[in-house]
Structures are given as C-alpha cells and as structure tokens.
Enzyme design. Structure first.
Site, PDB file in Angstrom:
ATOM      1  N   SER A 135       0.860  -1.189   0.000  1.00  0.00           N
ATOM      2  CA  SER A 135       0.000   0.000   0.000  1.00  0.00           C
ATOM      3  C   SER A 135       0.893   1.235   0.000  1.00  0.00           C
ATOM      4  CB  SER A 135      -0.865   0.022   1.264  1.00  0.00           C
ATOM      5  OG  SER A 135      -1.440   1.302   1.448  1.00  0.00           O
ATOM      6  N   TYR A 169      -1.400  -1.285  10.300  1.00  0.00           N
ATOM      7  CA  TYR A 169      -1.552  -1.558   8.858  1.00  0.00           C
ATOM      8  C   TYR A 169      -0.330  -1.061   8.083  1.00  0.00           C
ATOM      9  CZ  TYR A 169      -3.821  -1.402   4.239  1.00  0.00           C
ATOM     10  OH  TYR A 169      -4.138  -1.561   2.898  1.00  0.00           O
ATOM     11  N   LYS A 186       2.427  -3.209   5.877  1.00  0.00           N
ATOM     12  CA  LYS A 186       2.641  -2.975   4.442  1.00  0.00           C
ATOM     13  C   LYS A 186       4.086  -2.575   4.150  1.00  0.00           C
ATOM     14  CE  LYS A 186      -1.524  -3.952   3.104  1.00  0.00           C
ATOM     15  NZ  LYS A 186      -1.760  -5.147   2.281  1.00  0.00           N
TER      16      LYS A 186
HETATM   17  P1  NDP Z   1     -11.457  -5.986   0.741  1.00  0.00           P
HETATM   18  O1  NDP Z   1     -11.689  -5.781   2.180  1.00  0.00           O
HETATM   19  O2  NDP Z   1     -12.419  -5.465  -0.247  1.00  0.00           O
HETATM   20  O3  NDP Z   1     -11.252  -7.559   0.463  1.00  0.00           O
HETATM   21  C1  NDP Z   1     -10.313  -8.277   1.205  1.00  0.00           C
HETATM   22  C2  NDP Z   1     -10.293  -9.716   0.750  1.00  0.00           C
HETATM   23  O4  NDP Z   1      -9.313 -10.405   1.545  1.00  0.00           O
HETATM   24  C3  NDP Z   1     -11.611 -10.421   0.977  1.00  0.00           C
HETATM   25  O5  NDP Z   1     -11.850 -11.309  -0.101  1.00  0.00           O
HETATM   26  C4  NDP Z   1     -11.387 -11.191   2.274  1.00  0.00           C
HETATM   27  O6  NDP Z   1     -12.073 -12.407   2.393  1.00  0.00           O
HETATM   28  C5  NDP Z   1      -9.914 -11.532   2.138  1.00  0.00           C
HETATM   29  N1  NDP Z   1      -9.304 -11.798   3.439  1.00  0.00           N
HETATM   30  C6  NDP Z   1      -9.201 -10.975   4.507  1.00  0.00           C
HETATM   31  N2  NDP Z   1      -8.581 -11.592   5.509  1.00  0.00           N
HETATM   32  C7  NDP Z   1      -8.296 -12.839   5.100  1.00  0.00           C
HETATM   33  C8  NDP Z   1      -7.665 -13.948   5.685  1.00  0.00           C
HETATM   34  N3  NDP Z   1      -7.187 -13.915   6.940  1.00  0.00           N
HETATM   35  N4  NDP Z   1      -7.538 -15.084   4.957  1.00  0.00           N
HETATM   36  C9  NDP Z   1      -8.015 -15.154   3.689  1.00  0.00           C
HETATM   37  N5  NDP Z   1      -8.613 -14.131   3.080  1.00  0.00           N
HETATM   38  C10 NDP Z   1      -8.762 -12.982   3.766  1.00  0.00           C
HETATM   39  O7  NDP Z   1      -9.976  -5.404   0.481  1.00  0.00           O
HETATM   40  P2  NDP Z   1      -9.367  -4.707  -0.806  1.00  0.00           P
HETATM   41  O8  NDP Z   1      -9.732  -5.464  -2.023  1.00  0.00           O
HETATM   42  O9  NDP Z   1      -9.624  -3.268  -0.729  1.00  0.00           O
HETATM   43  O10 NDP Z   1      -7.808  -4.907  -0.500  1.00  0.00           O
HETATM   44  C11 NDP Z   1      -7.040  -5.964  -1.053  1.00  0.00           C
HETATM   45  C12 NDP Z   1      -5.594  -5.729  -0.693  1.00  0.00           C
HETATM   46  O11 NDP Z   1      -5.173  -4.467  -1.207  1.00  0.00           O
HETATM   47  C13 NDP Z   1      -5.321  -5.679   0.812  1.00  0.00           C
HETATM   48  O12 NDP Z   1      -4.087  -6.279   1.100  1.00  0.00           O
HETATM   49  C14 NDP Z   1      -5.269  -4.193   1.096  1.00  0.00           C
HETATM   50  O13 NDP Z   1      -4.507  -3.907   2.229  1.00  0.00           O
HETATM   51  C15 NDP Z   1      -4.626  -3.673  -0.173  1.00  0.00           C
HETATM   52  N6  NDP Z   1      -4.875  -2.270  -0.420  1.00  0.00           N
HETATM   53  C16 NDP Z   1      -6.146  -1.797  -0.640  1.00  0.00           C
HETATM   54  C17 NDP Z   1      -6.352  -0.462  -0.889  1.00  0.00           C
HETATM   55  C18 NDP Z   1      -7.716   0.118  -1.141  1.00  0.00           C
HETATM   56  O14 NDP Z   1      -7.807   1.345  -1.303  1.00  0.00           O
HETATM   57  N7  NDP Z   1      -8.767  -0.660  -1.218  1.00  0.00           N
HETATM   58  C19 NDP Z   1      -5.236   0.486  -0.906  1.00  0.00           C
HETATM   59  C20 NDP Z   1      -3.954  -0.115  -0.686  1.00  0.00           C
HETATM   60  C21 NDP Z   1      -3.787  -1.446  -0.459  1.00  0.00           C
HETATM   61  P3  NDP Z   1     -13.709 -12.517   2.486  1.00  0.00           P
HETATM   62  O15 NDP Z   1     -14.240 -11.988   1.220  1.00  0.00           O
HETATM   63  O16 NDP Z   1     -13.934 -13.957   2.577  1.00  0.00           O
HETATM   64  O17 NDP Z   1     -14.057 -11.720   3.680  1.00  0.00           O
END
Ligand code: NDP
Length: 250
Positions: free
Chosen positions: A143, A156, A160
């Site tokens: 991130s 967080y 990252k």
């Molecule tokens: P979301 O919250 O929309 O989705 C997260 C996904 O990760 C979900 O599918 C969730 O599962 C899964 N997940 C969470 N914890 C676990 C776990 N312990 N084991 C397996 N699966 C897990 O997140 P984003 O799509 O926004 O983010 C994706 C990545 O991008 C993350 O690493 C985030 O930190 C990073 N990021 C996002 C940004 C943003 O602006 N959105 C900016 C910068 C980085 P389930 O669907 O089953 O709950």
C-alpha cells in the site's frame, strides 16, 4: 512473446472481493488457471464460478491465509489438480484502524497475521514448485501507506512496509532461480475497504489525487498481470505504485 499467462497456475489470496477478485479474474482472462483463496468460502466459490462461466479454470478455497494448515492444504490441492504453481499474489489484507494510544494487542496481531504472515506462508510454500520449474512470480499487495505511514494505521502501515522489505529480500534470494518478487502499492481503490471511510475523508482524499478519481480494482489487476507476465522477467524487488499520482510530490 505476448502478455499471456496460458499454461500458468496462479494462487490469489483474498480473491473473494475487491482487488483480489479483479486480480483473479484478470489473470484467468489472460489464460492462467486460478486457485482463489478467501476467508469466506462462498466468496471464493462465486469468483471461481464467474471465471469458469467466462471460459477459464478455477479452484475455490475458504480459509484463513495466516493459518499454516490452510495454506498447506491450498498449495497441496492446487498442485494435485494442476501439477504446478507459477504465480502467487499475496493480496489478502485487513485493517483495524485506530490511533496508537488506543490500539489493542488484538488490533496489532490480527493485522500483522493476515497482511504479513499470510504472505510469508504462501510465498514459502510456493517456492519449492517454482524452483523446480525455474520460473515463478510473487506479487505482494502492499500500500502507499507502507511508504508514507498514516495516522490511525500504525499496525496496517507497518505490515505494508514490512511486506516491501520482505519483497526485496525474496527478490535477492530467488533472482538466480528465475523467480521474481515485486510489490504493488495501491493508492485509494474503490472496494469495501475504502467504503468504510467517512465522506469528508473521501472528499479530502479525492482532492489530492491528480487523475481526479479513486482507482478501480482493475487498475491494480492490470499492473499485477504485467508483473506476472514474461514481459516483466527483468523486474524484481521493486515497488510498483499505482495510485493515480496520489504520492507524487510527497
Ligand atoms: P477488501 O476488504 O475489499 O477484500 C479483502 C479480501 O481479503 C476479501 O476477499 C477477504 O475475504 C480476504 N481476506 C481478509 N482476511 C483474510 C484472511 N485472513 N484469509 C483469507 N482471506 C482474507 O480489500 P481490498 O480489495 O480493498 O484490498 C485488497 C488488498 O489491497 C489488501 O491487502 C489491502 O490492504 C490492499 N490495499 C487496498 C487499498 C484500497 O484502497 N482498497 C489500498 C492499498 C492497499 P472474504 O471476502 O472472505 O471476507
């Protein structure tokens, strides 16, 4: 050479929603067979179903990416089905935002477990098949706050930033084996994670993004696709910032 992943097998963590879902679908559209892991099995199944409906091949797994036995099973089953593993996208991530003074031990541990330990477990398990194949791609979704820090996100941001150091270390260890390891640092992307932001914070953030909009999950997925392709063979240990210019000039 073309930007195709035909014949490649990819594992995408956190594939059930948001960025992970877009990455899984984009890699599959480029020809990869995709193992989709999400905490909620139904979400992984939905994504796998969408991939297969579009003519691709996918496996769905439900479970916690920070649980060693889950990761072992996922890798074992993927190898059993497809006999190889070429790509790992460590995308699963969570937030537990609060100021440091109020941060509970559980807030710290939960974020570090999912965001950092999950990537460690999946990468380590994938290295054996990748080394056998003398080809591999690991992409860690970091991130921009891993570069800049962020008030209210000490846990967080630390996870990252650690992912970036992890990325560089794996790149150094694996470069001679045909395995690259890079990080992608998204800015503000429209997913459930950013929907939780208060409206004033969203408006303030929007004003700071030079391209004038939040990113889409696909904006990130296309960058990941490139790093997973043969075109990116000479890129390793790098941080690919995809943020619409948010951090330019910081
Ligand atoms: P979301 O919250 O929309 O989705 C997260 C996904 O990760 C979900 O599918 C969730 O599962 C899964 N997940 C969470 N914890 C676990 C776990 N312990 N084991 C397996 N699966 C897990 O997140 P984003 O799509 O926004 O983010 C994706 C990545 O991008 C993350 O690493 C985030 O930190 C990073 N990021 C996002 C940004 C943003 O602006 N959105 C900016 C910068 C980085 P389930 O669907 O089953 O709950």
């Amino acid at each position: 050479m073309r930007l195709s992943l035909e014949g490649r097998v990819a594992l995408v963590t956190g594939a059930g929603r948001g960025i992970g879902k877009a990455v899984a679908q984009t890699l599959a559209a480029a020809g990869a067979q995709v193992a989709a892991l999400s905490r909620t099995e139904a979400n992984a199944q939905e994504v796998a179903h969408a991939i297969e409906t579009a003519g691709g091949r996918a496996l769905a797994f439900g479970g916690d990416v920070a649980d060693p036995s889950t990761v072992e099973t996922v890798i074992e089953q993927t190898l059993k089905h497809w006999e190889r593993l070429d790509i790992v996208v460590n995308n699963a991530g969570i937030t537990r935002d609060t100021l440091l003074l109020r941060m509970k031990d559980e807030d710290w541990d939960a974020v570090l477990q999912t965001n950092l330990k999950g990537a460690f477990l999946c990468s380590r398990a994938a290295l054996k098949p990748m080394m056998r194949q003398r080809w591999g791609r690991i992409v860690n979704i970091s991130s921009v706050v891993g570069l800049t820090g962020n008030a209210g996100q000490a846990n967080y941001a630390a996870s990252k930033a650690a992912l970036i150091a992890f990325t560089k270390s794996v790149a150094l260890e694996m470069g001679s084996r045909g395995i690259t390891c890079n990080a992608v640092a998204p800015g503000l992307i429209e997913t459930d994670m950013t929907q939780a932001m208060p409206p004033q914070a969203r408006e303030y953030a929007l004003q700071r993004i030079p391209v004038g909009r939040f990113g889409t999950p696909e904006d990130i997925a296309y960058g990941v696709l490139y790093l997973c392709s043969d075109y990116a063979a000479y890129i390793t240990g790098q941080v690919f910032v995809i943020d619409g210019g948010l951090t330019v000039g910081i």
